[in-house]
Design an enzyme around this catalytic site. Structure first.
Site, PDB file in Angstrom:
ATOM      1  CE  LYS A 196     -10.723 -31.693   3.331  1.00  0.00           C
ATOM      2  NZ  LYS A 196     -11.666 -31.384   2.233  1.00  0.00           N
ATOM      3  CE  LYS A 254      -7.657 -28.680   2.599  1.00  0.00           C
ATOM      4  NZ  LYS A 254      -8.753 -28.543   1.630  1.00  0.00           N
TER       5      LYS A 254
END
Length: 329
Positions: A196, A254
């Site tokens: 992320k 992400k």
């Protein structure tokens, strides 16, 4: 060699193009993010995410039935926590009758077979908008990981099939896995946000949950001490491999579109399913440009989703899931 081999023969018309297509999207590829809020009869459009809504629990029931009937059988839950329930320790997250716990039970009551994944992070519950406990200007790692493990157990006991830690604390997957095992919750899965990045694409999401970091003294103004530097590639592999070793069943990259190289790298390296999150900023850009008439909304949506699957994603978390079903039909 040319002219014996003419590659354009396989592009002559729709029929042959579809027959030889390498990447095929289906409803089973999509994970649907849902935003839940307190109240009754509430369907609030998110200003920076046109056509996407916060739902109260009664309307969540309706949404779940619609998703199931469309062939969308997996959801990822996020909750908008009232300001008065927020503190630096995320206390409300452990409330057995909290909004997340009630949302899980609501879904399982109305549609027991719907796969429910839950966001495990402190920022919706934090008075500072951070994914961890703040102390003396620092985000505490180990104390936060212990708390996230407790939160995961609470979600699992409420009926969650998977918990999805999105915080990027070191070692939190092991803490969560051990806590689940200790409670006998051996069948609860973990989808880790393993890679992320500290991205500028999260803005509309933070609007949706009112979870942006606050600008006060002795509190970090961003999340760069725990989310990854977007310039880094090998770090993503290291983070992901560690999460798999610690017990992650699914790993996630992400955001999506700017990180498809990372999706492919991870897909090549690990033996667990790989998810990608097409985040709120990516969604908002398409909506805004389409509204201006600058691009073809439907064509861009399908091109982006196909690119994510082509890159190696087994699962695509996307706000365009319902649009994609309509287009696939």
């Amino acid at each position: 060699m040319y002219p014996l081999r003419r590659n354009r023969r396989l592009r002559t018309n729709d029929s042959i193009r579809h027959l030889v297509r390498e990447t095929i999207l289906s409803p089973k590829d999509f994970l649907v993010p849902l935003f839940v809020t307190e109240g009754k009869g509430i369907k609030e459009e998110i200003a920076s995410m046109p056509d996407y809504y916060r739902l109260s629990l009664d309307l969540l029931e309706t949404e779940i039935k619609e998703l199931w009937n469309m062939g969308l059988h997996a959801v990822l839950l996020f909750v908008k926590v009232p300001e008065e329930l927020k503190d630096n320790k995320g206390t409300e997250a452990l409330n057995d009758n909290g909004l997340m716990q009630r949302a899980i039970k609501t879904i399982k009551n109305v549609c027991p077979d719907m796969l429910v994944m839950t966001d495990v992070a402190m920022d919706p519950y934090s008075s500072f908008g951070h994914d961890g406990i703040v102390e003396n200007g620092l985000i505490l790692n180990d104390e936060t990981s212990e708390f996230l493990a407790e939160m995961s157990v609470s979600h699992a006991l409420a009926g969650a099939d998977f918990v999805a830690p999105s915080d990027m604390m070191d070692g939190r997957i092991l803490s969560i896995r051990e806590a689940l095992e200790d409670e006998g919750l051996i069948n609860t899965g973990i989808m880790s946000y393993s890679a992320k990045y500290a991205s500028a694409f999260y803005g509309p999401f933070r609007d949706a949950l009112d979870s942006a970091p606050v600008d006060v003294k002795n509190v970090p103004k961003d999340k760069k001490t725990y989310q990854m530097d977007y310039a880094n590639r090998f770090e993503a592999l290291k983070e992901t491999e560690m999460d798999v070793d610690e017990g992650a069943d699914i790993v996630m990259v992400k955001p999506g579109l700017c990180y498809l190289d990372i999706v492919r790298e991870i897909r090549n390296e690990v033996d667990v399913p790989v998810a990608v999150y097409q985040v709120s900023g990516e969604y908002a850009m398409v909506k805004a440009a389409a509204e201006k008439g600058w691009l073809d909304h439907d064509a861009v949506v399908m091109e982006q989703l196909t690119a994510m699957k082509r890159a190696g994603a087994n699962i695509i978390a996307t706000y365009f899931a319902k649009d994609a079903i309509r287009l696939l039909d």
